[in-house]
Design an enzyme around this catalytic site. Sequence first.
Site, PDB file in Angstrom:
ATOM      1  N   LYS A  70      63.522 -68.967  21.028  1.00 11.06           N
ATOM      2  CA  LYS A  70      64.227 -67.874  20.509  1.00 11.06           C
ATOM      3  C   LYS A  70      65.831 -67.805  21.151  1.00 11.06           C
ATOM      4  CE  LYS A  70      62.790 -64.776  24.188  1.00 11.06           C
ATOM      5  NZ  LYS A  70      64.196 -64.351  24.963  1.00 11.06           N
ATOM      6  N   ASP A  71      66.103 -68.559  22.017  1.00  9.23           N
ATOM      7  CA  ASP A  71      67.380 -68.728  22.554  1.00  9.23           C
ATOM      8  C   ASP A  71      68.223 -69.855  21.978  1.00  9.23           C
ATOM      9  OD1 ASP A  71      66.706 -66.763  24.547  1.00  9.23           O
ATOM     10  OD2 ASP A  71      66.124 -68.242  26.010  1.00  9.23           O
ATOM     11  N   ARG A 117      68.216 -56.479  19.055  1.00  5.72           N
ATOM     12  CA  ARG A 117      67.029 -56.364  18.288  1.00  5.72           C
ATOM     13  C   ARG A 117      66.062 -55.325  18.901  1.00  5.72           C
ATOM     14  NH1 ARG A 117      62.118 -58.271  19.362  1.00  5.72           N
ATOM     15  NH2 ARG A 117      62.746 -59.511  21.328  1.00  5.72           N
ATOM     16  N   ARG A 118      66.030 -55.500  20.121  1.00  9.75           N
ATOM     17  CA  ARG A 118      64.894 -54.459  21.095  1.00  9.75           C
ATOM     18  C   ARG A 118      65.555 -53.189  20.724  1.00  9.75           C
ATOM     19  NH1 ARG A 118      63.717 -58.906  25.466  1.00  9.75           N
ATOM     20  NH2 ARG A 118      61.891 -59.589  24.813  1.00  9.75           N
ATOM     21  N   ARG A 148      70.015 -57.646  32.539  1.00  8.49           N
ATOM     22  CA  ARG A 148      70.151 -59.116  32.566  1.00  8.49           C
ATOM     23  C   ARG A 148      69.328 -59.636  33.792  1.00  8.49           C
ATOM     24  NH1 ARG A 148      74.075 -62.102  30.816  1.00  8.49           N
ATOM     25  NH2 ARG A 148      72.581 -63.547  31.084  1.00  8.49           N
ATOM     26  N   ARG A 154      64.529 -58.592  36.904  1.00 12.09           N
ATOM     27  CA  ARG A 154      64.513 -57.387  36.027  1.00 12.09           C
ATOM     28  C   ARG A 154      63.251 -56.314  36.539  1.00 12.09           C
ATOM     29  NH1 ARG A 154      65.653 -59.720  29.692  1.00 12.09           N
ATOM     30  NH2 ARG A 154      67.121 -60.991  30.572  1.00 12.09           N
ATOM     31  N   CYS A 243      73.080 -63.766  18.801  1.00  6.54           N
ATOM     32  CA  CYS A 243      72.761 -62.684  19.728  1.00  6.54           C
ATOM     33  C   CYS A 243      73.523 -61.229  19.520  1.00  6.54           C
ATOM     34  CB  CYS A 243      72.812 -63.068  21.256  1.00  6.54           C
ATOM     35  SG  CYS A 243      74.714 -63.181  21.763  1.00  6.54           S
TER      36      CYS A 243
END
Length: 312
Positions: A70-71, A117-118, A148, A154, A243
Amino acid sequence: MLALRQAKIIAAQLQARFPGLKTEILTRDTLGDQILHSPLQAFGGKGVFVSEFEQALLEGSIDLAVHSAKDMPTELPDGLTLSALSEREDPRDVLVLPAGRGAAEKKEIVIGTSSPRRQLQILDLWEEICPAAGAFDPESIPTCRTLRGNVQTRLKKLADGDYDAILLAAAGLKRLGLEEGNKYRFLYLVPRRFLPAGGQGILAVETKVGSRADQLCRAIDCSISRLCLEAERGVLKALNAGCHAPVAVYAVPWKGAEPGLHIRGISGPESLLCMDPLQRKKHTRRVDLRGGGSDKEITRLVHAAGKGLTGI
């Protein structure tokens, strides 16, 4: 450290397939790992996690690089290829809350995530997610703030009270063995509603085209992950989505009368945090498409999904 754990997963698969094969894992902090106080959109996007490894591949100082699929940008440098994809780990996103600390009295709920997206989906689906969380006022409103750092960082920020909840990928939590315990509560979000990022849960192994590493890694490639990821990356490429864009696309094999692929997607405006809910919904597009498994049919599906998410 998640990156190290992921590299060990691929090393173990190679050693299981080729007994006696020796591997050495080299780690390095990328620009994306070093700059933690700004969203990725501010300093280069997804490529900041992979470009230094790609340069090392081209220089020959490493034989392969393991990435979270996904990155990865949708275009690879000339001479490099994705030789292997892992089986897809749990693709879901997870709303993580501190155990025993509610926010039922708060009207504004601070959600930690830097992902557009989130952000788009937590705002769009809050009326569904809030009751399921069981910790917030039903009339509360979510506010997204930048988050981040690695997974442990996190979680610590959540425990320290910087946020009321944070959004993480289930795959990372599971690979690190952090998906259980009594310190946090985990609300797993249904992927057909809260859509994952393209490639979420898949590990991608990048090598030089035609190298020995390329040949060896192809022996551990997961064909189902490749089918799904190529479709997801095809849609993202059609949208030119990095992104900066609030875009999700999720493909799964479909077993109907004719086996095929099921592609769901969502896209929204880049300025979504500045819009009121009605404006945001007006500019949000969704697709839900199914089709056969032939190359021609999948190409048609990818084209239709891209068209549906751009409105062009």
